[in-house]
Design a protein around this motif. Structure first.
Motif: not given
Length: 351
Positions: A89-116
């Motif tokens: 449940h602790g991982t539900y609170h965030y995702t770690d997409v590089p801040y330089q990116h403009s979009h969140y994408e499923d499966g991209a670096p920093g995104a994961f299946e139990d993220d926010i």
């Protein structure tokens, strides 16, 4: 130097395990804004059927953080059951997409299946009733009450820029962008753990506070030793919320919420089906994280070893001298968006 290294290590470990986006007051402010916006609506009636007597969105806003320990009081059977059923449940609170990116994408670096983003999608689907017809939409088997409490809290979390936009440091000591998950190898690219491993000098933070923010900071609790450093994530969780309230001449979440309603802010509307809204919120948070990291410079790093024997790294961090001004303005804007978007999604679920 050894003493300082020990303090830095303890501060970083504490922050990494106890980071709460916006802190208690920030989350309550998001809930309070939504409470006020929903008065007299069908959504308010539907909420009353899920909430216990005397509860409000403001009062349940920190539940998803409170389940992490006993700092809100003893764990209730409801909390214990949720934690046992949701060990990650602790991982539900965030995702770690590089801040330089403009979009969140499923499966991209920093995104994961139990993220926010994924957790919010599930919570919305449960409250819509879609998960009743298609259980695959609710892999964690959230109840409607759990889904509501997660939605209230995570909508606050996803509007905190550092809970979406993450900074990674290359071996040259500069911010960099990992192209794959495997690039984050603690050899060429290092993970800052959502900014928890970036440490601000507490004395400099206090000086900036005194120079730029009106009113008095919240007093330090008795018996709590004064820290030498403040994790950057902690600064964004709590310090900027205090600044935003002081600059708005408010001291409580309810006062801040009323200040917001009275100011009649213009908040961009969401588009499309509500389960897609978390993607829109994440993209907005990425844009704001670029502002949060503007002119912020990592300094020398120190290698640390956790109590579990794990090696990690911390960096001293330098921010502009007027940083409290833009950071508090950004925090105020994001808290407002969080409250208005929470009310909007609940209205969309129960028109």
């Amino acid at each position: 130097m050894k003493k300082l290294a020990c303090v830095l290590a303890l501060a970083s470990v504490f922050a990494a395990t106890n980071a709460h986006a916006w802190g208690n007051d920030g989350h309550r402010a998001v809930g309070a804004i939504a409470d006020k916006l929903l008065k007299g609506t069908n959504a308010q009636k539907q909420l009353a059927a899920i909430l216990f007597p005397g509860e409000s969105l403001e009062s349940i806003a920190n539940w998803a953080d409170c389940v992490k320990g006993n700092y809100c009081g003893p764990q209730t059977p409801e909390m214990v059951g949720y934690v046992e059923a949701n060990p990650k449940h602790g991982t539900y609170h965030y995702t770690d997409v590089p801040y330089q990116h403009s979009h969140y994408e499923d499966g991209a670096p920093g995104a994961f299946e139990d993220d926010i983003v994924q957790t919010l999608k599930q919570a919305i689907a449960v409250l819509q009733g879609k998960a009743d017809k298609d259980p695959s939409l609710n892999p964690h088997k959230f109840t409607k009450r759990q889904a509501l409490m997660l939605l209230v809290h995570m909508t606050g979390d996803i509007h905190q820029p550092l809970h979406v936009g993450a900074a990674y440091v290359g071996k040259d000591g500069k911010f960099t962008i990992p192209k794959t998950h495997h690039d984050i190898d603690t050899v060429n690219i290092f993970d800052s753990r959502g900014g928890n491993n970036f440490l601000l000098d507490e004395g400099k933070v206090a000086a900036m506070d005194a120079a730029h923010i009106p009113g008095q900071p919240r007093p330090v609790k008795e018996g709590v030793p004064k820290a030498l450093t403040k994790p950057f994530h902690s600064y964004w969780d709590t310090t900027v919320v205090d600044y935003a309230m002081r600059r708005s001449s408010t001291r409580t979440p309810d006062q801040f919420a009323q200040y917001v309603i009275d100011s009649k802010p213009v908040v961009a509307a969401n588009s499309g089906e509500p389960t897609t809204w978390p993607y829109q919120w994440a993209n907005d948070a990425l844009a704001q994280s670029k502002l949060a990291y503007a002119n912020v410079v990592p300094g020398p790093f120190q290698q640390q070893v956790s109590k579990k024997g794990e090696t990690y790294y911390t960096w001293s961090l330098e921010v502009p001298q007027d940083y409290p001004v833009p950071s508090s303005a950004l925090a105020r804007t994001q808290l407002i968006k969080g409250g208005y978007n929470l009310a909007a999604v609940l209205t969309a679920i129960w028109p």
